[in-house]
Structure formats: structure tokens, C-alpha cells
Write a protein that holds these residues in place. Sequence first.
Motif, mmCIF file in Angstrom:
data_model
loop_
_atom_site.group_PDB
_atom_site.id
_atom_site.type_symbol
_atom_site.label_atom_id
_atom_site.label_comp_id
_atom_site.label_asym_id
_atom_site.label_seq_id
_atom_site.Cartn_x
_atom_site.Cartn_y
_atom_site.Cartn_z
ATOM 1 N N HIS A 136 27.650 120.402 32.302
ATOM 2 C CA HIS A 136 28.553 121.489 31.942
ATOM 3 C C HIS A 136 29.896 120.986 31.421
ATOM 4 O O HIS A 136 30.637 121.749 30.795
ATOM 5 C CB HIS A 136 28.774 122.426 33.132
ATOM 6 N N TYR A 137 30.192 119.709 31.657
ATOM 7 C CA TYR A 137 31.455 119.161 31.166
ATOM 8 C C TYR A 137 31.464 118.970 29.651
ATOM 9 O O TYR A 137 32.538 118.805 29.051
ATOM 10 C CB TYR A 137 31.788 117.860 31.898
ATOM 11 N N GLU A 138 30.298 119.037 29.022
ATOM 12 C CA GLU A 138 30.262 119.029 27.560
ATOM 13 C C GLU A 138 31.097 120.175 26.999
ATOM 14 O O GLU A 138 31.656 120.078 25.902
ATOM 15 C CB GLU A 138 28.819 119.161 27.065
ATOM 16 N N ASP A 139 31.205 121.260 27.772
ATOM 17 C CA ASP A 139 31.903 122.446 27.291
ATOM 18 C C ASP A 139 33.418 122.349 27.411
ATOM 19 O O ASP A 139 34.131 123.276 26.991
ATOM 20 C CB ASP A 139 31.379 123.679 28.030
ATOM 21 N N VAL A 149 33.100 117.877 24.317
ATOM 22 C CA VAL A 149 32.711 118.057 22.917
ATOM 23 C C VAL A 149 33.288 119.358 22.369
ATOM 24 O O VAL A 149 33.825 119.398 21.251
ATOM 25 C CB VAL A 149 31.175 118.050 22.780
ATOM 26 N N ALA A 150 33.183 120.416 23.149
ATOM 27 C CA ALA A 150 33.676 121.722 22.679
ATOM 28 C C ALA A 150 35.173 121.677 22.393
ATOM 29 O O ALA A 150 35.651 122.324 21.453
ATOM 30 C CB ALA A 150 33.363 122.793 23.714
ATOM 31 N N LYS A 151 35.888 120.891 23.187
ATOM 32 C CA LYS A 151 37.342 120.783 22.984
ATOM 33 C C LYS A 151 37.667 119.910 21.782
ATOM 34 O O LYS A 151 38.453 120.295 20.911
ATOM 35 C CB LYS A 151 37.994 120.218 24.247
ATOM 36 N N VAL A 152 37.063 118.726 21.720
ATOM 37 C CA VAL A 152 37.377 117.782 20.649
ATOM 38 C C VAL A 152 36.980 118.350 19.288
ATOM 39 O O VAL A 152 37.693 118.184 18.299
ATOM 40 C CB VAL A 152 36.674 116.430 20.900
#
Length: 274
Positions: free
Chosen positions: A132-135, A138-141
Amino acid sequence: MAIPTIADVRKALIARPGKPFVLKDLSTEDKALFPNKEEAETSLKKDAACINELKDKLYAEGKRALLVVLQGMDTAGKSGTIKSVFKDTTPLGMEVKAFKAPSSEELARDYLWRVHNAVPRRGHVGIFDRSHYEDVLVAKVRSLAPAADIEQRYDQINAFEKHLTENGYVIVKCMLNIGHEEQGVRLKERLQEEHKLWKFNPGDLDDRALWPQFMDAYETAINRCSTKHAPWHIIPADSRTRRNAMIARLVRGALEEMDLKWKDPGHDPGSYEI
């Protein structure tokens, strides 16, 4: 030098909840815990065998679960960690989920839906290869969601993890901290070695070009989401052997602290004749 205790490994690697965390201050090739690679291999071998027995107890008890979250840049060794730390673990009671780009079905729901859907059943050890940390990485960058939405997600993730720990789950979160130079070496290996070529994704180079932004995103996520109920551990990942040994110590320690017991069958085995 003796193999470090589980307490020593935790103390050395934990991002202390509520304390300022600076990722660049940590060495990706730190050998302090395991100066000798042979001792790391010995430690890993012993822990892998213990993890298997403890996993069987967890499965027999059927009341609680362990979730291991592995997060890191490409080539940091998420799949290699799973292969090594759980090399002696039988498949029964094991669940591994690799999170890739969300499908249209998943995008039609809230971002935690697919994650909660992958949480291991009670009695199981679950492993997240990415999570869930992808969100919030990646979602932030890559600006895949509005900044205001991403800002809300840190508290939402903390609440989600707290919900799990209040319902019989133990969470071990590991950020595999690989250096920029070492990642370059491993990406070249993927292009040069036939058995690794299938792992190469040109998109990995796009992420590599955004390295500073990803490191900032990781630092923010760890600062915001290393909590008492689910702290982050930062694993020096330039050495595969040491990386695996450290994570095995953490996994074994989490299972041992659950104080697992063999399930009472509810009948006297001595009353049967075979």
C-alpha cells in the motif's frame, strides 16, 4: 563476533516512532550487525529453520497472522529476500502478494481495497512484495493522485495498520535501502545475465532517473508511518546476504513474541488404539 540478538537488530534498524528520520544519514552497506558474511549465512540458516516451525504453530493455532511488508527500489531484493528468508518454509500457511500497477477493477475502488483484499488469513504468514506504500511513493513522485489526496493517505495507512494489529495481526515493515551505485550494478546484471534478463523493465530506468524524488518520498512515508503498532525497519541492502540475515532475525523475533502454542486437539490422544 557472536550473531547479534534479535533485540540488537531491532534497535539498530528501527525508525523510531515520533523521532525525526533522515534517510540519507543511513549507510546502504552498513556491516556493523554482521561484519562477517559467513556469520550472516549461519544466522540466516538457523532463523529460516525456526521460522518454518513457528509458522506451523501459527497455522495450527489459527487465530492470528503475520504480515511482512517489503518495500524498496527496483533491484533492492524483495523477491530474493522472500526466497532466502523463507527457503525452509513449507507452502502451507504462506501467502505472497506482489503488487503491480493497479488494474481497472482496482482503480474503480479506493486504493486500500486491493490491499485489504490481500491481507493474509488468520493462521497464515503473508508477504507483500511492494504494498500500500506504493500509493504514497510512486503515486507521489509521478503525481498519479492529487497532492491533497496523498497527504491524507499517511493517516489512512496508519489507521488501516492499527485496525489490523487490533484484530490479531503482527506487522513487520522493512524498507530495503539499496544505494544508487549498487542499483546500477544490479540493473546491468539483468541485461548481461540470461537468467536475470526477464526481470529487466525499461521503466526501471525511468524510476532511477527520479532517484532523489523517490528517496524524499520514502523519507516522508517512514517519518509519517513508523508507528508503535507498525514501525519501519531500514535494512542496508547492498549486501544480499546481510540483508537476508537481518530480515530473518526480525521475522523470527515477531513470531517468537507471539508466544505461539500447539493447538489443544480437545481430546486425549491416549484414549485411541491404533
